[in-house]
Enzyme design. Structure first.
Site, PDB file in Angstrom:
ATOM      1  N   ASN A   9       7.816   5.034  -2.513  1.00  0.00           N
ATOM      2  CA  ASN A   9       6.377   4.748  -2.586  1.00  0.00           C
ATOM      3  C   ASN A   9       6.148   3.516  -1.723  1.00  0.00           C
ATOM      4  OD1 ASN A   9       3.776   4.063  -3.166  1.00  0.00           O
ATOM      5  ND2 ASN A   9       4.111   3.612  -5.338  1.00  0.00           N
ATOM      6  N   LYS A  11       3.459   2.166  -0.859  1.00  0.00           N
ATOM      7  CA  LYS A  11       2.273   1.390  -1.249  1.00  0.00           C
ATOM      8  C   LYS A  11       1.438   1.048  -0.005  1.00  0.00           C
ATOM      9  CE  LYS A  11       4.742   0.037  -5.373  1.00  0.00           C
ATOM     10  NZ  LYS A  11       4.972  -0.900  -6.459  1.00  0.00           N
ATOM     11  N   HIS A  96      -0.431   6.090 -10.657  1.00  0.00           N
ATOM     12  CA  HIS A  96       0.451   4.916 -10.576  1.00  0.00           C
ATOM     13  C   HIS A  96      -0.178   3.759 -11.358  1.00  0.00           C
ATOM     14  CE1 HIS A  96       2.703   1.533  -8.978  1.00  0.00           C
ATOM     15  NE2 HIS A  96       3.635   2.403  -8.641  1.00  0.00           N
ATOM     16  N   GLU A  98      -0.514   0.755 -10.717  1.00  0.00           N
ATOM     17  CA  GLU A  98      -1.383  -0.120  -9.910  1.00  0.00           C
ATOM     18  C   GLU A  98      -2.775   0.489  -9.791  1.00  0.00           C
ATOM     19  OE1 GLU A  98       1.292  -0.453  -6.597  1.00  0.00           O
ATOM     20  OE2 GLU A  98       2.637  -1.647  -7.851  1.00  0.00           O
ATOM     21  N   GLU A 167       7.611   4.527 -15.164  1.00  0.00           N
ATOM     22  CA  GLU A 167       7.617   3.220 -14.514  1.00  0.00           C
ATOM     23  C   GLU A 167       7.126   2.165 -15.503  1.00  0.00           C
ATOM     24  OE1 GLU A 167       7.524   3.876  -9.928  1.00  0.00           O
ATOM     25  OE2 GLU A 167       5.562   3.311 -10.644  1.00  0.00           O
ATOM     26  N   GLY A 173       8.159  -4.373  -9.207  1.00  0.00           N
ATOM     27  CA  GLY A 173       8.051  -5.482  -8.271  1.00  0.00           C
ATOM     28  C   GLY A 173       8.454  -6.823  -8.863  1.00  0.00           C
ATOM     29  N   SER A 212      11.815  -1.714  -9.806  1.00  0.00           N
ATOM     30  CA  SER A 212      12.938  -2.512  -9.309  1.00  0.00           C
ATOM     31  C   SER A 212      14.246  -1.712  -9.240  1.00  0.00           C
ATOM     32  CB  SER A 212      13.126  -3.781 -10.154  1.00  0.00           C
ATOM     33  OG  SER A 212      11.955  -4.587 -10.084  1.00  0.00           O
TER      34      SER A 212
HETATM   35  P1  13P Z   1       9.410  -1.598  -7.027  1.00  0.00           P
HETATM   36  O1  13P Z   1      10.575  -0.690  -6.720  1.00  0.00           O
HETATM   37  O2  13P Z   1       9.010  -2.448  -5.877  1.00  0.00           O
HETATM   38  O3  13P Z   1       9.604  -2.338  -8.311  1.00  0.00           O
HETATM   39  O4  13P Z   1       8.145  -0.623  -7.259  1.00  0.00           O
HETATM   40  C1  13P Z   1       8.273   0.456  -8.104  1.00  0.00           C
HETATM   41  C2  13P Z   1       7.089   1.320  -7.964  1.00  0.00           C
HETATM   42  O5  13P Z   1       5.980   0.930  -8.321  1.00  0.00           O
HETATM   43  C3  13P Z   1       7.261   2.646  -7.355  1.00  0.00           C
HETATM   44  O6  13P Z   1       6.125   3.423  -7.511  1.00  0.00           O
END
Ligand code: 13P
Length: 250
Positions: A9, A11, A96, A98, A167, A173, A212
């Site tokens: 992903n 982003k 997601h 976010e 997740e 992150g 992560s």
């Molecule tokens: P990270 O791997 O940067 O923690 O992000 C995970 C994520 O949100 C994947 O969709």
């Protein structure tokens, strides 16, 4: 036996030319996705055309990170499933955390998007996960069961086509990964919830872990019985890290 699926992903990162370059590196580092693991890159909308060209002839799948549930109409700024399909997109991330956190995405809109994605023949990657506060106040189970039941409501007949990503919001992150034991516990809960909705297809659903995930913890996580791959953020922007996670899924 479920084929493991590892998706990047990206982003809101990478201009089209950077995306093409990174895809070239990922192709080289993953034997072009021909490696016993399903490999996917979910790029920003603006990089889809460049990514599709860079993936020509590759086994690596192309994904988007969101879509609208309507086919067309007066929805300024939105993108439909049909528009994604037309550009060669095969997968789409839905719900997601976010998007839930910053863009008011709800279980209801995730459900509408899921139905539209399935109708268009896209493979949806539906994200669920609890916040730190929800975990610390003992609400993790309730949140996961609610998200899975509401997000996938009415889609029971298509369970085998759906990918779920667990997740935990507190692990995204932050560098804090759920331990493989913590993650497996939630993955088993997700599968048990799916089994109540459709006992025949619950075992066919691939459930990725995300938060992560990196080369150092990927093998341990994916060795668990209900962890069928990963949805990778930061580590997916570096070809060697992403390829090492893919290799850990073999
Ligand atoms: P990270 O791997 O940067 O923690 O992000 C995970 C994520 O949100 C994947 O969709």
């Amino acid at each position: 036996m479920r084929t493991k699926i590892v998706a990047g992903n990206w982003k809101m990162n990478k201009l089209p030319s950077d995306a093409a370059a990174l895809i070239g590196e990922i192709r080289a580092a993953t034997n072009d996705g021909d490696c016993g693991v399903e490999v996917v890159v979910c790029v920003p909308y603006t990089a889809i055309t460049a990514a599709a060209a860079a993936l020509e002839g590759s086994k690596i799948g192309l994904g988007a990170q969101n879509m609208h549930w309507k086919d067309s109409g007066a929805y300024t700024g939105e993108i439909s499933a049909g528009m994604l399909k037309d550009l060669g997109v095969k997968y789409v991330i839905l719900g997601h955390s976010e998007r839930r956190q910053y863009f008011a995405e709800t279980d209801e809109t995730v459900n509408l998007k899921l139905k539209a994605a399935l109708a268009a023949g896209l493979t949806p990657i539906v994200c669920v996960g609890e916040t730190l506060e929800e975990r610390e106040t003992g609400k993790m189970e309730e949140v996961i069961i609610r998200q899975v039941s509401e997000d996938l409501a009415g889609c029971q007949a298509d369970f085998s086509k759906i990918v779920i990503a667990y997740e935990p919001v507190w692990a995204i992150g932050t560098g804090k990964t759920a331990t493989s034991t913590q993650a497996q516990e939630v993955h088993a809960l997700i599968r048990a919830t799916l089994a109540k909705m459709n006992p025949e297809q619950a075992d066919l659903v691939r459930i990725q872990y995300g938060g992560s995930m990196k080369p150092e913890n990927a093998a341990d996580l994916m060795a668990k019985p209900d962890i069928d791959g990963g949805l990778i953020g930061g580590a997916a922007l570096v070809a060697d890290s992403f390829a090492a996670i893919v290799a850990a899924g073999k």
